[in-house]
Design a protein around this motif. Structure first.
Motif, PDB file in Angstrom:
ATOM      1  N   ASN A   1       0.820  -1.219   0.000  1.00 35.59           N
ATOM      2  CA  ASN A   1       0.000   0.000   0.000  1.00 35.59           C
ATOM      3  C   ASN A   1       0.853   1.268   0.000  1.00 35.59           C
ATOM      4  OD1 ASN A   1      -1.870  -2.090   1.458  1.00 35.59           O
ATOM      5  ND2 ASN A   1      -3.196  -0.456   0.714  1.00 35.59           N
ATOM      6  N   MET A   2       1.934   1.221   0.781  1.00 40.76           N
ATOM      7  CA  MET A   2       2.700   2.460   1.008  1.00 40.76           C
ATOM      8  C   MET A   2       3.830   2.668   0.003  1.00 40.76           C
ATOM      9  SD  MET A   2       1.097   3.991   3.354  1.00 40.76           S
ATOM     10  CE  MET A   2       2.199   5.311   3.873  1.00 40.76           C
ATOM     11  N   GLY A   3       4.250   1.575  -0.678  1.00 41.65           N
ATOM     12  CA  GLY A   3       5.323   1.712  -1.661  1.00 41.65           C
ATOM     13  C   GLY A   3       6.558   2.339  -1.041  1.00 41.65           C
ATOM     14  N   GLU A   4       7.113   3.360  -1.703  1.00 46.81           N
ATOM     15  CA  GLU A   4       8.370   3.965  -1.233  1.00 46.81           C
ATOM     16  C   GLU A   4       8.218   4.673   0.111  1.00 46.81           C
ATOM     17  OE1 GLU A   4       9.593   7.700  -3.225  1.00 46.81           O
ATOM     18  OE2 GLU A   4       7.899   7.324  -4.565  1.00 46.81           O
ATOM     19  N   PHE A   5       6.988   4.914   0.538  1.00 41.76           N
ATOM     20  CA  PHE A   5       6.773   5.606   1.824  1.00 41.76           C
ATOM     21  C   PHE A   5       6.652   4.642   2.999  1.00 41.76           C
ATOM     22  CE2 PHE A   5       4.836   8.139  -1.599  1.00 41.76           C
ATOM     23  CZ  PHE A   5       5.724   9.202  -1.580  1.00 41.76           C
ATOM     24  N   TYR A   6       6.768   3.339   2.681  1.00 40.37           N
ATOM     25  CA  TYR A   6       6.662   2.304   3.714  1.00 40.37           C
ATOM     26  C   TYR A   6       7.644   2.575   4.851  1.00 40.37           C
ATOM     27  CZ  TYR A   6       7.146  -2.347   5.815  1.00 40.37           C
ATOM     28  OH  TYR A   6       7.215  -3.397   6.688  1.00 40.37           O
TER      29      TYR A   6
END
Ligand code: NAD
Length: 264
Positions: A199-204
């Motif tokens: 869900n968060m991609g690079e912001f995980y």
């Protein structure tokens, strides 16, 4: 609007905020169409509501709100089954920064499409009998959200669209009021998405920063969002309102200068 006997269409109704709103609408005497992508959760939700309210009070329709054909068919089925539509709650939403186009599709495009279809059915100028539309935004629709930029953009879009279309409905005397609700963090399955790379991609990597924000701001119970919804429906003076709900201030409103306000 007096809720007893009215017909309400709620998207994303199977769980979380949607489900809490459905329960409140049923307590107030409305019939509710539960629209959700998730068939299993939707059918389970209806079955448990049936025990308390009786099976005739709700109808579950499996529908992906991003699919125009399915969404139109769900409204059509509502009219066939209940004969009318008084309240529309565009609530279905996702938090997905990886597949960010999907976030725009579900959170913004489907809200716009749902509003247009709802207006077509409710607008007194088209032979409808008037009504209320509520689009669910977020506090992230009013402030930046560093780790959820596209979710934030989608929710800003909902506010701009809702306030504009509310002004249009007022100018055109459509007999339809359109408002938005902006909750802070709410205790629903959506919050689990923050801990998922898918869900968060690079912001995980920022998940702990978001969890710290949850700790410092607190997390609301979905029932308070449902209460806010009922206030916006029952009080006929609200049109173009941007309701904010936070742990520190409860239910309150974004204040706009007089020339930016929408009249009923
Ligand atoms: P949730 O994930 O618990 O529930 C969302 C529901 O929407 C689910 O039942 C899901 O199956 C359904 N849904 C998702 N995509 C769909 C689609 N394409 N078609 C039909 N149904 C679909 O989420 P929630 O927290 O209850 O969120 C409801 C709304 O409130 C969303 O718009 C969300 O952005 C907003 N919101 C949530 C919070 C929060 O902290 N939970 C805060 C502010 C705003």
């Amino acid at each position: 609007m007096y809720l007893n006997g009215k017909v309400a269409f709620v998207t994303g109704a199977a769980q979380g905020i949607g489900r809490a709103m459905v329960e409140e609408l049923l307590h107030k005497g409305a019939a509710v169409i539960l629209v959700d992508l998730n068939r299993i959760a939707g059918e389970q939700c209806k079955a448990s509501l049936d025990e308390e309210f009786g099976s005739h009070r709700t109808l579950f329709i499996q529908c992906d709100v991003t699919d125009e054909k399915q969404l139109k068919a769900a409204f059509q089925k509502t009219m066939e089954h209940f004969g009318n539509l008084d309240i529309l709650v565009n609530n279905a939403g996702v938090n997905n920064e990886k597949d960010w186009e999907k976030t725009i599709e579900v959170n913004l495009i489907s809200v716009i499409r749902g509003t247009y279809i709802g207006l077509e059915l409710m607008n007194v100028k088209n032979g409808g009998r008037g009504g209320v539309i509520i689009n669910i935004s977020s506090l992230a629709g009013l402030t930046p959200a560093a780790y959820q930029p596209v979710y934030c953009a989608s929710k800003h879009g909902v506010i701009g669209f809702t306030r504009s279309i509310a002004a249009l409905a007022s100018i055109g005397n459509y007999g339809v009021r359109i408002n938005t609700v902006c909750p802070a963090f709410v205790d629903t399955p959506l919050l689990e998405s923050i801990e998922k790379e898918e869900n968060m991609g690079e912001f995980y990597k920022y998940k702990d920063n978001i969890k710290d924000m949850m700790k410092s701001f607190g997390v609301l119970d979905p029932s308070l969002i449902a209460k806010g919804l009922i206030d916006l429906i029952e009080d006929d003076s609200f049109n173009g309102a941007v309701m904010k709900i936070t742990t520190s201030r409860g239910i309150h409103f974004e204040e706009y200068a007089a020339h930016q306000k929408t009249k009923v």
